[in-house]
Design a protein around this motif. Sequence first.
Motif, PDB file in Angstrom:
ATOM      1  N   MET A   1       0.819  -1.174   0.000  1.00 15.14           N
ATOM      2  CA  MET A   1       0.000   0.000   0.000  1.00 15.14           C
ATOM      3  C   MET A   1       0.873   1.251   0.000  1.00 15.14           C
ATOM      4  N   THR A   2       0.327   2.312  -0.528  1.00 14.74           N
ATOM      5  CA  THR A   2       1.089   3.537  -0.605  1.00 14.74           C
ATOM      6  C   THR A   2       0.911   4.358   0.668  1.00 14.74           C
ATOM      7  N   ASP A   3       1.796   5.364   0.825  1.00 16.73           N
ATOM      8  CA  ASP A   3       1.674   6.253   1.973  1.00 16.73           C
ATOM      9  C   ASP A   3       0.351   6.998   1.962  1.00 16.73           C
ATOM     10  N   ARG A   4      -0.131   7.349   0.718  1.00 18.25           N
ATOM     11  CA  ARG A   4      -1.385   8.082   0.628  1.00 18.25           C
ATOM     12  C   ARG A   4      -2.516   7.258   1.218  1.00 18.25           C
ATOM     13  N   ILE A   5      -2.528   5.968   0.873  1.00 17.70           N
ATOM     14  CA  ILE A   5      -3.571   5.091   1.401  1.00 17.70           C
ATOM     15  C   ILE A   5      -3.419   4.935   2.903  1.00 17.70           C
ATOM     16  N   ASP A   6      -2.181   4.799   3.385  1.00 15.99           N
ATOM     17  CA  ASP A   6      -1.970   4.697   4.821  1.00 15.99           C
ATOM     18  C   ASP A   6      -2.426   5.966   5.524  1.00 15.99           C
ATOM     19  N   ASP A   7      -2.126   7.129   4.944  1.00 18.61           N
ATOM     20  CA  ASP A   7      -2.573   8.380   5.541  1.00 18.61           C
ATOM     21  C   ASP A   7      -4.096   8.435   5.585  1.00 18.61           C
ATOM     22  N   GLU A   8      -4.737   7.981   4.513  1.00 22.50           N
ATOM     23  CA  GLU A   8      -6.197   7.979   4.477  1.00 22.50           C
ATOM     24  C   GLU A   8      -6.755   7.018   5.528  1.00 22.50           C
ATOM     25  N   LEU A   9      -6.103   5.873   5.673  1.00 20.20           N
ATOM     26  CA  LEU A   9      -6.519   4.889   6.667  1.00 20.20           C
ATOM     27  C   LEU A   9      -6.435   5.471   8.075  1.00 20.20           C
ATOM     28  N   TRP A  10      -5.295   6.061   8.408  1.00 19.99           N
ATOM     29  CA  TRP A  10      -5.104   6.593   9.764  1.00 19.99           C
ATOM     30  C   TRP A  10      -5.933   7.831  10.015  1.00 19.99           C
ATOM     31  N   SER A  11      -6.157   8.625   8.987  1.00 22.99           N
ATOM     32  CA  SER A  11      -7.044   9.772   9.139  1.00 22.99           C
ATOM     33  C   SER A  11      -8.466   9.296   9.438  1.00 22.99           C
ATOM     34  N   ALA A  12      -8.890   8.232   8.777  1.00 27.14           N
ATOM     35  CA  ALA A  12     -10.234   7.692   9.012  1.00 27.14           C
ATOM     36  C   ALA A  12     -10.365   7.159  10.433  1.00 27.14           C
ATOM     37  N   ILE A  13      -9.367   6.471  10.903  1.00 22.16           N
ATOM     38  CA  ILE A  13      -9.424   5.875  12.244  1.00 22.16           C
ATOM     39  C   ILE A  13      -9.231   6.939  13.330  1.00 22.16           C
ATOM     40  N   ASP A  74     -14.433  -4.368   6.594  1.00 21.82           N
ATOM     41  CA  ASP A  74     -13.542  -5.136   5.727  1.00 21.82           C
ATOM     42  C   ASP A  74     -12.480  -5.740   6.645  1.00 21.82           C
ATOM     43  N   GLU A  75     -12.630  -7.011   6.926  1.00 21.60           N
ATOM     44  CA  GLU A  75     -11.770  -7.657   7.935  1.00 21.60           C
ATOM     45  C   GLU A  75     -10.293  -7.624   7.550  1.00 21.60           C
ATOM     46  N   GLU A  76      -9.984  -7.735   6.262  1.00 24.23           N
ATOM     47  CA  GLU A  76      -8.588  -7.723   5.835  1.00 24.23           C
ATOM     48  C   GLU A  76      -7.962  -6.349   6.082  1.00 24.23           C
ATOM     49  N   GLN A  77      -8.660  -5.290   5.712  1.00 27.56           N
ATOM     50  CA  GLN A  77      -8.129  -3.941   5.925  1.00 27.56           C
ATOM     51  C   GLN A  77      -8.076  -3.613   7.415  1.00 27.56           C
ATOM     52  N   PHE A  78      -9.080  -4.081   8.159  1.00 27.39           N
ATOM     53  CA  PHE A  78      -9.094  -3.843   9.603  1.00 27.39           C
ATOM     54  C   PHE A  78      -7.906  -4.542  10.262  1.00 27.39           C
ATOM     55  N   ALA A  79      -7.615  -5.775   9.848  1.00 31.27           N
ATOM     56  CA  ALA A  79      -6.464  -6.503  10.391  1.00 31.27           C
ATOM     57  C   ALA A  79      -5.159  -5.795  10.023  1.00 31.27           C
ATOM     58  N   ALA A  81      -4.810  -2.556   9.567  1.00 28.59           N
ATOM     59  CA  ALA A  81      -4.723  -1.381  10.444  1.00 28.59           C
ATOM     60  C   ALA A  81      -4.268  -1.787  11.840  1.00 28.59           C
ATOM     61  N   LEU A  82      -4.796  -2.889  12.334  1.00 26.95           N
ATOM     62  CA  LEU A  82      -4.407  -3.381  13.656  1.00 26.95           C
ATOM     63  C   LEU A  82      -2.926  -3.747  13.686  1.00 26.95           C
ATOM     64  N   ALA A  83      -2.439  -4.384  12.624  1.00 24.26           N
ATOM     65  CA  ALA A  83      -1.019  -4.755  12.556  1.00 24.26           C
ATOM     66  C   ALA A  83      -0.145  -3.501  12.534  1.00 24.26           C
ATOM     67  N   GLN A  84      -0.569  -2.486  11.787  1.00 23.53           N
ATOM     68  CA  GLN A  84       0.205  -1.239  11.761  1.00 23.53           C
ATOM     69  C   GLN A  84       0.215  -0.580  13.134  1.00 23.53           C
ATOM     70  N   LEU A  85      -0.926  -0.582  13.807  1.00 24.63           N
ATOM     71  CA  LEU A  85      -1.006   0.018  15.142  1.00 24.63           C
ATOM     72  C   LEU A  85      -0.100  -0.724  16.115  1.00 24.63           C
ATOM     73  N   THR A  86      -0.053  -2.033  16.004  1.00 19.22           N
ATOM     74  CA  THR A  86       0.827  -2.831  16.856  1.00 19.22           C
ATOM     75  C   THR A  86       2.290  -2.498  16.583  1.00 19.22           C
ATOM     76  N   THR A  87       2.645  -2.312  15.321  1.00 22.05           N
ATOM     77  CA  THR A  87       4.017  -1.952  14.961  1.00 22.05           C
ATOM     78  C   THR A  87       4.386  -0.587  15.548  1.00 22.05           C
ATOM     79  N   VAL A  88       3.488   0.372  15.426  1.00 23.31           N
ATOM     80  CA  VAL A  88       3.742   1.709  15.975  1.00 23.31           C
ATOM     81  C   VAL A  88       3.861   1.639  17.495  1.00 23.31           C
ATOM     82  N   SER A  89       2.985   0.870  18.125  1.00 18.71           N
ATOM     83  CA  SER A  89       3.019   0.722  19.577  1.00 18.71           C
ATOM     84  C   SER A  89       4.343   0.110  20.039  1.00 18.71           C
TER      85      SER A  89
END
Length: 114
Positions: A1-13, A74-79, A81-89
């Motif tokens: 995924m691109t940074d733009r998509i990641d930014d959109e994901l985190w902005s949404a959450i 969307d369980e795949e996208q949600f998972a 996001a959860l994996a990214q949050l775990t990495t940041v944590s």
Amino acid sequence: MTDRIDDELWSAIGDPTRRRMLDLLLAAGSGTSTSLSERLPVSRQAVAKHLAVLDRAGLVHGRAAGRERHYRIDEEQFARALAQLTTVSTAWDGRLRRLKRLAEALQANAQEEP
């Protein structure tokens, strides 16, 4: 995924209303703008706008059913996001441990000096 998509994901959450909507969708399995607005302190129109943001981020998907759209997580996208949050944590936990060691070392040096 691109940074733009990641930014959109985190902005949404990042929005508390959208996070509450995700909680409700996870608990109920699906929901509409109407059903979600009955459980949130915002209008159906506001819920629809929030759902559009979550849909663009790939976190939910809507399916037309009569006059309404039923949204599901969307369980795949949600998972993802959860994996990214775990990495940041994990990264922040390491930074905080290093900061603590540094502060403790500075304090120990300050106590040793006359």
